[in-house]
Structures are given as structure tokens and as C-alpha cells.
Motif scaffolding. Structure first.
Motif, PDB file in Angstrom:
ATOM      1  N   GLY A  74       1.591 -12.545  -6.847  1.00 39.32           N
ATOM      2  CA  GLY A  74       2.850 -11.896  -6.871  1.00 39.32           C
ATOM      3  C   GLY A  74       2.864 -10.349  -6.830  1.00 39.32           C
ATOM      4  O   GLY A  74       1.736  -9.718  -6.550  1.00 39.32           O
ATOM      5  N   GLU A  75       3.973  -9.803  -7.346  1.00 36.98           N
ATOM      6  CA  GLU A  75       4.036  -8.219  -7.079  1.00 36.98           C
ATOM      7  C   GLU A  75       4.184  -7.807  -8.474  1.00 36.98           C
ATOM      8  O   GLU A  75       5.055  -8.390  -9.393  1.00 36.98           O
ATOM      9  CB  GLU A  75       5.445  -7.832  -6.466  1.00 36.98           C
ATOM     10  CG  GLU A  75       5.562  -8.519  -5.117  1.00 36.98           C
ATOM     11  CD  GLU A  75       4.673  -7.625  -3.991  1.00 36.98           C
ATOM     12  OE1 GLU A  75       4.055  -6.602  -4.283  1.00 36.98           O
ATOM     13  OE2 GLU A  75       4.452  -8.253  -2.792  1.00 36.98           O
ATOM     14  N   LEU A  76       3.609  -6.520  -8.654  1.00 32.46           N
ATOM     15  CA  LEU A  76       3.497  -6.033 -10.239  1.00 32.46           C
ATOM     16  C   LEU A  76       4.446  -4.993 -10.221  1.00 32.46           C
ATOM     17  O   LEU A  76       4.403  -4.016  -9.176  1.00 32.46           O
ATOM     18  CB  LEU A  76       2.200  -5.351 -10.730  1.00 32.46           C
ATOM     19  CG  LEU A  76       1.948  -5.086 -11.973  1.00 32.46           C
ATOM     20  CD1 LEU A  76       0.406  -4.944 -12.239  1.00 32.46           C
ATOM     21  CD2 LEU A  76       2.128  -3.315 -12.042  1.00 32.46           C
ATOM     22  N   THR A 154      13.687  -7.467  -0.827  1.00 33.85           N
ATOM     23  CA  THR A 154      12.151  -7.417  -1.345  1.00 33.85           C
ATOM     24  C   THR A 154      11.462  -8.718  -0.841  1.00 33.85           C
ATOM     25  O   THR A 154      12.058  -9.498  -0.128  1.00 33.85           O
ATOM     26  CB  THR A 154      12.336  -7.629  -2.833  1.00 33.85           C
ATOM     27  OG1 THR A 154      12.675  -8.950  -3.437  1.00 33.85           O
ATOM     28  CG2 THR A 154      13.143  -6.554  -3.331  1.00 33.85           C
ATOM     29  N   ARG A 155      10.164  -8.529  -1.087  1.00 35.96           N
ATOM     30  CA  ARG A 155       9.526  -9.954  -0.837  1.00 35.96           C
ATOM     31  C   ARG A 155       8.322 -10.050  -1.816  1.00 35.96           C
ATOM     32  O   ARG A 155       8.086  -9.046  -2.818  1.00 35.96           O
ATOM     33  CB  ARG A 155       8.358  -9.684   0.654  1.00 35.96           C
ATOM     34  CG  ARG A 155       7.527  -8.353   0.450  1.00 35.96           C
ATOM     35  CD  ARG A 155       6.031  -9.045   0.365  1.00 35.96           C
ATOM     36  NE  ARG A 155       4.855  -8.225  -0.084  1.00 35.96           N
ATOM     37  CZ  ARG A 155       4.273  -7.623   0.798  1.00 35.96           C
ATOM     38  NH1 ARG A 155       4.787  -7.481   1.992  1.00 35.96           N
ATOM     39  NH2 ARG A 155       3.433  -6.783   0.391  1.00 35.96           N
ATOM     40  N   SER A 156       7.883 -11.100  -2.078  1.00 32.55           N
ATOM     41  CA  SER A 156       6.589 -11.378  -2.875  1.00 32.55           C
ATOM     42  C   SER A 156       5.616 -12.353  -2.055  1.00 32.55           C
ATOM     43  O   SER A 156       5.987 -12.887  -1.089  1.00 32.55           O
ATOM     44  CB  SER A 156       7.202 -11.974  -4.078  1.00 32.55           C
ATOM     45  OG  SER A 156       6.064 -12.055  -5.091  1.00 32.55           O
ATOM     46  N   TYR A 203       5.756   5.951   1.482  1.00 31.98           N
ATOM     47  CA  TYR A 203       6.309   5.505   0.339  1.00 31.98           C
ATOM     48  C   TYR A 203       6.002   4.131   0.055  1.00 31.98           C
ATOM     49  O   TYR A 203       5.712   3.268   1.073  1.00 31.98           O
ATOM     50  CB  TYR A 203       7.865   5.571   0.469  1.00 31.98           C
ATOM     51  CG  TYR A 203       8.601   6.918   0.361  1.00 31.98           C
ATOM     52  CD1 TYR A 203       9.028   7.548  -0.829  1.00 31.98           C
ATOM     53  CD2 TYR A 203       8.807   7.663   1.414  1.00 31.98           C
ATOM     54  CE1 TYR A 203       9.475   8.593  -0.882  1.00 31.98           C
ATOM     55  CE2 TYR A 203       9.223   8.933   1.551  1.00 31.98           C
ATOM     56  CZ  TYR A 203       9.534   9.521   0.282  1.00 31.98           C
ATOM     57  OH  TYR A 203       9.980  10.853   0.111  1.00 31.98           O
ATOM     58  N   HIS A 204       5.482   3.807  -1.081  1.00 34.34           N
ATOM     59  CA  HIS A 204       5.273   2.402  -1.359  1.00 34.34           C
ATOM     60  C   HIS A 204       6.078   2.084  -2.761  1.00 34.34           C
ATOM     61  O   HIS A 204       5.839   2.706  -3.684  1.00 34.34           O
ATOM     62  CB  HIS A 204       3.923   1.987  -1.809  1.00 34.34           C
ATOM     63  CG  HIS A 204       3.548   0.822  -1.998  1.00 34.34           C
ATOM     64  ND1 HIS A 204       2.344   0.225  -1.823  1.00 34.34           N
ATOM     65  CD2 HIS A 204       4.377  -0.283  -2.274  1.00 34.34           C
ATOM     66  CE1 HIS A 204       2.089  -0.721  -2.005  1.00 34.34           C
ATOM     67  NE2 HIS A 204       3.444  -1.516  -2.087  1.00 34.34           N
ATOM     68  N   LEU A 205       7.335   1.197  -2.545  1.00 38.80           N
ATOM     69  CA  LEU A 205       8.182   0.898  -3.700  1.00 38.80           C
ATOM     70  C   LEU A 205       8.467  -0.228  -3.884  1.00 38.80           C
ATOM     71  O   LEU A 205       8.180  -1.452  -3.106  1.00 38.80           O
ATOM     72  CB  LEU A 205       9.358   1.634  -3.145  1.00 38.80           C
ATOM     73  CG  LEU A 205       9.516   3.185  -2.842  1.00 38.80           C
ATOM     74  CD1 LEU A 205      10.757   3.445  -1.912  1.00 38.80           C
ATOM     75  CD2 LEU A 205       9.312   3.952  -3.873  1.00 38.80           C
ATOM     76  N   HIS A 206       8.553  -0.639  -5.334  1.00 37.35           N
ATOM     77  CA  HIS A 206       8.806  -1.966  -5.749  1.00 37.35           C
ATOM     78  C   HIS A 206      10.275  -2.132  -6.439  1.00 37.35           C
ATOM     79  O   HIS A 206      10.703  -1.056  -6.894  1.00 37.35           O
ATOM     80  CB  HIS A 206       7.669  -2.574  -6.405  1.00 37.35           C
ATOM     81  CG  HIS A 206       6.526  -3.170  -6.082  1.00 37.35           C
ATOM     82  ND1 HIS A 206       5.403  -3.646  -6.644  1.00 37.35           N
ATOM     83  CD2 HIS A 206       6.109  -2.851  -4.540  1.00 37.35           C
ATOM     84  CE1 HIS A 206       4.578  -3.885  -5.722  1.00 37.35           C
ATOM     85  NE2 HIS A 206       4.984  -3.306  -4.541  1.00 37.35           N
ATOM     86  N   TYR A 207      10.794  -3.110  -6.758  1.00 35.09           N
ATOM     87  CA  TYR A 207      12.059  -3.188  -7.197  1.00 35.09           C
ATOM     88  C   TYR A 207      12.258  -4.253  -8.450  1.00 35.09           C
ATOM     89  O   TYR A 207      11.482  -5.165  -8.288  1.00 35.09           O
ATOM     90  CB  TYR A 207      13.140  -3.626  -6.027  1.00 35.09           C
ATOM     91  CG  TYR A 207      14.586  -3.697  -6.954  1.00 35.09           C
ATOM     92  CD1 TYR A 207      15.357  -2.788  -7.369  1.00 35.09           C
ATOM     93  CD2 TYR A 207      15.176  -4.937  -7.021  1.00 35.09           C
ATOM     94  CE1 TYR A 207      16.678  -2.656  -7.784  1.00 35.09           C
ATOM     95  CE2 TYR A 207      16.515  -5.011  -7.823  1.00 35.09           C
ATOM     96  CZ  TYR A 207      17.077  -3.911  -8.147  1.00 35.09           C
ATOM     97  OH  TYR A 207      18.317  -3.924  -8.411  1.00 35.09           O
ATOM     98  N   GLY A 216      10.490  -7.227  -6.846  1.00 40.89           N
ATOM     99  CA  GLY A 216       9.550  -7.594  -5.513  1.00 40.89           C
ATOM    100  C   GLY A 216       9.065  -6.211  -4.836  1.00 40.89           C
ATOM    101  O   GLY A 216       9.544  -5.252  -5.186  1.00 40.89           O
ATOM    102  N   HIS A 217       8.450  -6.402  -3.871  1.00 39.04           N
ATOM    103  CA  HIS A 217       7.929  -5.121  -2.814  1.00 39.04           C
ATOM    104  C   HIS A 217       9.247  -5.027  -2.018  1.00 39.04           C
ATOM    105  O   HIS A 217       9.805  -5.907  -1.380  1.00 39.04           O
ATOM    106  CB  HIS A 217       6.718  -5.821  -2.066  1.00 39.04           C
ATOM    107  CG  HIS A 217       6.440  -4.770  -1.035  1.00 39.04           C
ATOM    108  ND1 HIS A 217       5.409  -3.892  -1.128  1.00 39.04           N
ATOM    109  CD2 HIS A 217       6.758  -4.642   0.180  1.00 39.04           C
ATOM    110  CE1 HIS A 217       5.005  -3.098  -0.105  1.00 39.04           C
ATOM    111  NE2 HIS A 217       6.062  -3.443   0.866  1.00 39.04           N
ATOM    112  N   LEU A 218       9.428  -3.683  -2.090  1.00 36.57           N
ATOM    113  CA  LEU A 218      10.787  -3.261  -1.677  1.00 36.57           C
ATOM    114  C   LEU A 218      10.733  -3.249  -0.018  1.00 36.57           C
ATOM    115  O   LEU A 218       9.758  -2.507   0.522  1.00 36.57           O
ATOM    116  CB  LEU A 218      11.358  -2.034  -1.867  1.00 36.57           C
ATOM    117  CG  LEU A 218      12.900  -1.458  -1.364  1.00 36.57           C
ATOM    118  CD1 LEU A 218      13.847  -2.214  -2.078  1.00 36.57           C
ATOM    119  CD2 LEU A 218      12.921  -0.002  -1.840  1.00 36.57           C
TER     120      LEU A 218
END
Ligand SMILES: [Zn+2]
Length: 265
Positions: A74-76, A154-156, A203-207, A216-218
Motif C-alpha cells: 500500500g501507500e504511505l 489515486t492508486r494503491s 512531483y511525487h504526491l499522495h492524497y 493513495g498515490h495521486l
């Protein structure tokens, strides 16, 4: 967990970015805002998913950031010290402090600027606009975008078992989540091109939504009214590398930018 199997090698780069351009006087300056990075994104591209440090240790180095978990589980996302795990099925849980991370980037978030964000922008439009606001693109930045979003995509990814597949194989089957009319935080980093050997330039962004139920990963966004972005320039880097395991034999010298962008965007 995996931590017991491995000693953790700590490489404190202590890279005073300001020193390169500003002279030695900066060495004596009080603690600059630091980006604390666990392993490298290029190692993740190669399938090096074993945890390096527990997330409890990560908390000692910041209250804000992004990453993933042991086995790519998963995404942190960390906002205001709240650490969330967005699982492969989209469920958001609070991980145990003993869970480990194979890749993370955190900082103590103390933004120097807050700027209103125009409504109706997608991710490409937003990042191009923000580049213009940042001005100096040769520093890394932590960014937090807060408010109401008309749409967030988003994705995970689900936890992987050994032998680990490469990242591109995992993301080919990633779960994508389309959130409508959601309120929350987009958090992450904008890195200069010279980070290309250890991370993803740009850019590397999560939401994470305010209710801590979605994230998740934006992949994309549409900004709503009243959104603001908080910006913090970072001038120090600590890089913590795995001492052994798969990292020891992974091929990390080649240019992985194309595969990396495909997997992360
Ligand atoms: Zn991500």
C-alpha cells in the motif's frame, strides 16, 4: 518482521545543498529543514521491497511525508503526524509502529509560504502553475495542498510476496480510485532533476482525505474553490540505505527514468 534479519546501515549524507552555492558559512547555520529519505526509488523499481526501518523510527524524523510499506503493502501518507496506510483495496488503516518501510520521504513540515490555488486545475496544470510559484527549482520542496477537490484520482498497490516482481509489473495491475467532491490533503515533494539517481525528479504526491478513509498515490486531481498550497524549501538531505538484502545485488546504476515515470504517473 524483516528488520530483525538485517542490520540497518545508516548513511548520513548531510548534504548541505546551500553549501554548494552559498559558501561554507551555511555549515554553521541552525538546523535547516531536512528531507529524510529511506532507500531509493530506483531500488523500488528493481523490486527491492523489504522494509529498511520501522515506521516508528520514521516518526522520529518527520510529521509529514510519503512512502510505502514492507512488501509494497500500500501507500504511505503522513499529515500532521497522522500516519496512514492506504491498502491495495483502498482501505485506510493506521499501521503499527513496528511495520517497516522500504521507501519513504519525510520532513518536519513548517511551510514558509501559503499560496491560493486557482480552481479547476488538473494535476499537469497545477504542477506547471506551482513550478512558476516556486521560482527556484534547484531546491527540493515539501508541498501540502489543502482544501476541497472536485475530483481526485489515486492508486494503491497490493502487498507482494517473494520473489518480488519489478514495480512496473505491480503497477500494471494497480487499483485506481476516483474520488468526487472530496476534502483533504495532497502531500509530497517536488525534487530537482539532480535527484534522478535516488528519486523521482518533479512531483511525487499522495492524497489523504480529512476523514482518513480514502487516499493513495495521486494520479490526477481537479482543484476546487478555496484550495491553498503550503510550501517548504528543504536544504538538507539524510539518506538511509539498506545494508544488505536485495539492495546489495540490485542493478541500480542504469537510467530508470522512463520505467519510473510509467510506474508512478
Ligand atoms: Zn507514490
Amino acid at each position: 518482521l524483516a528488520r530483525a534479519e538485517r542490520a540497518v546501515g545508516i548513511l548520513l549524507v548531510g548534504l548541505l545543498l546551500g553549501w554548494l552555492g552559498g559558501g561554507c558559512a551555511n555549515l554553521a547555520a541552525p538546523a535547516e529543514a531536512e528531507m529524510y529519505q529511506v532507500s531509493t526509488l530506483q531500488a523500488i523499481v528493481e523490486g527491492v521491497y523489504d522494509g529498511v526501518i520501522p515506521v516508528g523510527e520514521l516518526r522520529r524524523h518527520g510529521d509529514f511525508g510519503i512512502g510505502t510499506f514492507h512488501g509494497l503493502d500500500g501507500e504511505l501518507v503522513m499529515v500532521d503526524g497522522f500516519l496512514a496506510q492506504v491498502k491495495g483495496d483502498g482501505a485506510v488503516v493506521v499501521p503499527l509502529d513496528t511495520m517497516t518501510t522500504p521507501l519513504a520521504c519525510v520532513t518536519w513540515f513548517a511551510p514558509g509560504r501559503t499560496v491560493p490555488v486557482p480552481a479547476g486545475m488538473n494535476l499537469a496544470g497545477f504542477t506547471a502553475w506551482l513550478d512558476g510559484e516556486l521560482g527556484n527549482l534547484n531546491l527540493p520542496y515539501a508541498v501540502r495542498v489543502r482544501g476541497d477537490f472536485r475530483r481526485v484520482k489515486t492508486r494503491s498497490v497490493p502487498a507482494q510476496r517473494k520473489p518480488y516482481p519489478r514495480l512496473a509489473e505491480v503497477t500494471a495491475t494497480q487499483a485506481v480510485f476516483e474520488l468526487a467532491a472530496t476534502r483533504g490533503d495532497i502531500v509530497g515533494f517536488r525534487l530537482p532533476g539532480y535527484f534522478g539517481g535516488i528519486n523521482l525528479p518533479g512531483y511525487h504526491l499522495h492524497y489523504l482525505n480529512d476523514a482518513h478513509t480514502q487516499g493513495g498515490h495521486l494520479l490526477d486531481v481537479e482543484t476546487g474553490d478555496g484550495v491553498v498550497v503550503e510550501i517548504q524549501a528543504l536544504r538538507r538531505l539524510s539518506l538511509i540505505l539498506p545494508e544488505g538484502g536485495d539492495f546489495a545485488t540490485a542493478e541500480l546504476s542504469g537510467d530508470k527514468s522512463a520505467e519510473l515515470r510509467k510506474a508512478e504517473q
